[in-house]
Design a protein around this motif. Structure first.
Motif, PDB file in Angstrom:
ATOM      1  N   PHE A  12      -7.856  -1.831   1.398  1.00  0.00           N
ATOM      2  CA  PHE A  12      -8.168  -3.006   0.311  1.00  0.00           C
ATOM      3  C   PHE A  12      -6.937  -3.735   0.008  1.00  0.00           C
ATOM      4  CE2 PHE A  12     -11.016   0.735  -0.718  1.00  0.00           C
ATOM      5  CZ  PHE A  12     -12.217   0.145  -1.138  1.00  0.00           C
ATOM      6  N   THR A  13      -7.117  -4.835  -0.517  1.00  0.00           N
ATOM      7  CA  THR A  13      -6.236  -5.806  -1.156  1.00  0.00           C
ATOM      8  C   THR A  13      -5.717  -5.085  -2.558  1.00  0.00           C
ATOM      9  OG1 THR A  13      -7.654  -7.395  -2.086  1.00  0.00           O
ATOM     10  CG2 THR A  13      -7.115  -7.742   0.281  1.00  0.00           C
ATOM     11  N   PRO A  14      -4.607  -5.586  -2.950  1.00  0.00           N
ATOM     12  CA  PRO A  14      -4.415  -5.187  -4.215  1.00  0.00           C
ATOM     13  C   PRO A  14      -5.345  -5.598  -5.366  1.00  0.00           C
ATOM     14  CG  PRO A  14      -2.695  -6.130  -3.241  1.00  0.00           C
ATOM     15  CD  PRO A  14      -3.544  -6.278  -2.352  1.00  0.00           C
ATOM     16  N   ASP A  15      -6.004  -6.826  -5.173  1.00  0.00           N
ATOM     17  CA  ASP A  15      -7.238  -7.168  -6.164  1.00  0.00           C
ATOM     18  C   ASP A  15      -8.250  -6.160  -6.080  1.00  0.00           C
ATOM     19  OD1 ASP A  15      -5.512  -9.344  -7.161  1.00  0.00           O
ATOM     20  OD2 ASP A  15      -6.604 -10.868  -5.687  1.00  0.00           O
ATOM     21  N   THR A  58      -7.665  -2.838  -7.987  1.00  0.00           N
ATOM     22  CA  THR A  58      -7.489  -3.038  -9.154  1.00  0.00           C
ATOM     23  C   THR A  58      -9.098  -3.038  -9.661  1.00  0.00           C
ATOM     24  OG1 THR A  58      -5.598  -4.406  -9.202  1.00  0.00           O
ATOM     25  CG2 THR A  58      -6.881  -4.587 -11.246  1.00  0.00           C
ATOM     26  N   ILE A  59      -9.966  -3.768  -9.072  1.00  0.00           N
ATOM     27  CA  ILE A  59     -11.297  -3.846  -9.203  1.00  0.00           C
ATOM     28  C   ILE A  59     -11.945  -2.500  -9.036  1.00  0.00           C
ATOM     29  CG2 ILE A  59     -13.594  -4.508  -8.725  1.00  0.00           C
ATOM     30  CD1 ILE A  59     -12.094  -7.489  -7.771  1.00  0.00           C
ATOM     31  N   ARG A  60     -11.668  -1.740  -7.948  1.00  0.00           N
ATOM     32  CA  ARG A  60     -12.208  -0.326  -7.773  1.00  0.00           C
ATOM     33  C   ARG A  60     -11.562   0.403  -8.815  1.00  0.00           C
ATOM     34  NH1 ARG A  60     -10.215   4.176  -5.730  1.00  0.00           N
ATOM     35  NH2 ARG A  60     -11.792   5.433  -4.304  1.00  0.00           N
ATOM     36  N   GLU A  61     -10.357   0.504  -8.997  1.00  0.00           N
ATOM     37  CA  GLU A  61      -9.950   1.611 -10.215  1.00  0.00           C
ATOM     38  C   GLU A  61     -10.544   1.215 -11.536  1.00  0.00           C
ATOM     39  OE1 GLU A  61      -5.751   0.745  -9.856  1.00  0.00           O
ATOM     40  OE2 GLU A  61      -5.612   2.001  -8.044  1.00  0.00           O
ATOM     41  N   GLU A  62     -10.677   0.080 -11.692  1.00  0.00           N
ATOM     42  CA  GLU A  62     -11.352  -0.337 -13.190  1.00  0.00           C
ATOM     43  C   GLU A  62     -12.788   0.389 -13.258  1.00  0.00           C
ATOM     44  OE1 GLU A  62     -11.071  -4.500 -13.819  1.00  0.00           O
ATOM     45  OE2 GLU A  62      -8.674  -4.122 -14.180  1.00  0.00           O
ATOM     46  N   ILE A  63     -13.650   0.028 -11.975  1.00  0.00           N
ATOM     47  CA  ILE A  63     -15.027   0.440 -11.910  1.00  0.00           C
ATOM     48  C   ILE A  63     -15.097   1.838 -11.722  1.00  0.00           C
ATOM     49  CG2 ILE A  63     -16.971   0.326 -10.503  1.00  0.00           C
ATOM     50  CD1 ILE A  63     -16.656  -2.281 -11.940  1.00  0.00           C
ATOM     51  N   LEU A  64     -14.230   2.821 -11.156  1.00  0.00           N
ATOM     52  CA  LEU A  64     -13.938   3.881 -11.154  1.00  0.00           C
ATOM     53  C   LEU A  64     -13.803   4.953 -12.627  1.00  0.00           C
ATOM     54  CD1 LEU A  64     -14.185   6.772  -9.431  1.00  0.00           C
ATOM     55  CD2 LEU A  64     -11.958   6.412  -8.933  1.00  0.00           C
ATOM     56  N   ASP A  75     -17.786  -0.223  -3.119  1.00  0.00           N
ATOM     57  CA  ASP A  75     -18.611  -1.404  -2.611  1.00  0.00           C
ATOM     58  C   ASP A  75     -18.760  -2.382  -3.750  1.00  0.00           C
ATOM     59  OD1 ASP A  75     -19.519   0.213  -0.744  1.00  0.00           O
ATOM     60  OD2 ASP A  75     -21.604   1.040  -1.695  1.00  0.00           O
ATOM     61  N   VAL A  76     -18.542  -2.041  -4.879  1.00  0.00           N
ATOM     62  CA  VAL A  76     -18.257  -3.276  -6.052  1.00  0.00           C
ATOM     63  C   VAL A  76     -17.027  -4.199  -5.546  1.00  0.00           C
ATOM     64  CG1 VAL A  76     -17.695  -3.909  -8.333  1.00  0.00           C
ATOM     65  CG2 VAL A  76     -19.326  -2.230  -7.934  1.00  0.00           C
ATOM     66  N   ALA A  77     -16.064  -3.519  -5.217  1.00  0.00           N
ATOM     67  CA  ALA A  77     -14.828  -4.301  -4.720  1.00  0.00           C
ATOM     68  C   ALA A  77     -14.882  -5.242  -3.688  1.00  0.00           C
ATOM     69  CB  ALA A  77     -13.510  -3.573  -4.634  1.00  0.00           C
ATOM     70  N   LEU A  78     -15.666  -4.534  -2.778  1.00  0.00           N
ATOM     71  CA  LEU A  78     -16.030  -5.494  -1.684  1.00  0.00           C
ATOM     72  C   LEU A  78     -17.081  -6.200  -1.912  1.00  0.00           C
ATOM     73  CD1 LEU A  78     -15.771  -2.574   0.783  1.00  0.00           C
ATOM     74  CD2 LEU A  78     -14.384  -4.492   0.862  1.00  0.00           C
ATOM     75  N   LEU A  79     -17.822  -6.342  -2.513  1.00  0.00           N
ATOM     76  CA  LEU A  79     -18.900  -7.252  -3.024  1.00  0.00           C
ATOM     77  C   LEU A  79     -18.488  -8.267  -3.692  1.00  0.00           C
ATOM     78  CD1 LEU A  79     -21.927  -7.976  -2.836  1.00  0.00           C
ATOM     79  CD2 LEU A  79     -22.316  -6.840  -5.129  1.00  0.00           C
ATOM     80  N   VAL A  80     -17.531  -8.132  -4.504  1.00  0.00           N
ATOM     81  CA  VAL A  80     -16.711  -9.210  -5.254  1.00  0.00           C
ATOM     82  C   VAL A  80     -15.866  -9.990  -4.256  1.00  0.00           C
ATOM     83  CG1 VAL A  80     -14.765  -9.780  -6.874  1.00  0.00           C
ATOM     84  CG2 VAL A  80     -16.505  -7.892  -7.447  1.00  0.00           C
TER      85      VAL A  80
END
Length: 148
Positions: free
Chosen positions: A33-36, A39-45, A72-77
């Protein structure tokens, strides 16, 4: 003459067009994962775990499912951003139904997986269950630590 692989066709044709989504797909396969994205992944989790009452109330299977959903959400973004960039930067892709269908085809399996996993996880929120000790500690903190 058959031409040279990757060099056939007139100059500036779209035969070797690289849109970047293949690289994202490969990163997903590698689990990077990229840093962005992280971050999205951690927030959603964190949000999914909070919705189920917190770390102490979530089971192992629910935790794994929450991790899959957040990834999946992080990758979809990321996919959506890449698709927007392709459409913005490539006039031909914007007007080509086949190209638009191909771009949509990259994210469609991810959307389907995400939808199914969200249904499995459930949409209802669970109230956090506090132990008697936690309630007493909160009451003491509210009193400023003074016992009566």
């Amino acid at each position: 003459m058959a031409g040279i692989r990757g060099k056939s066709g007139p100059p500036a044709n779209q035969n070797a067009f690289k849109h970047g989504l293949a690289g994202i797909t490969q990163r997903r396969a590698n689990g990077a994962f990229t840093p962005d994205e992280q971050t999205i992944r951690e927030e959603i989790l964190a949000g999914l775990i909070a919705d189920k009452g917190g770390e102490r109330q979530i089971g192992t299977a629910e935790r794994i499912l929450a991790e899959v959903i957040s990834s999946d959400v992080a990758l979809l973004v990321t996919f959506n951003q890449a698709i927007e960039n392709v459409i913005k930067n490539n006039q031909k892709a914007r007007q080509n139904p086949k190209a638009l269908a191909q771009l949509d085809g990259y994210k469609r399996p991810l959307v389907g997986s995400l939808s199914a996993n969200l249904q499995r996880f459930g949409m209802e929120r669970v109230a956090k269950v506090e132990s008697l000790q936690e309630i007493i500690e909160e009451m003491r903190e509210g009193d400023g630590g003074n016992e009566k």
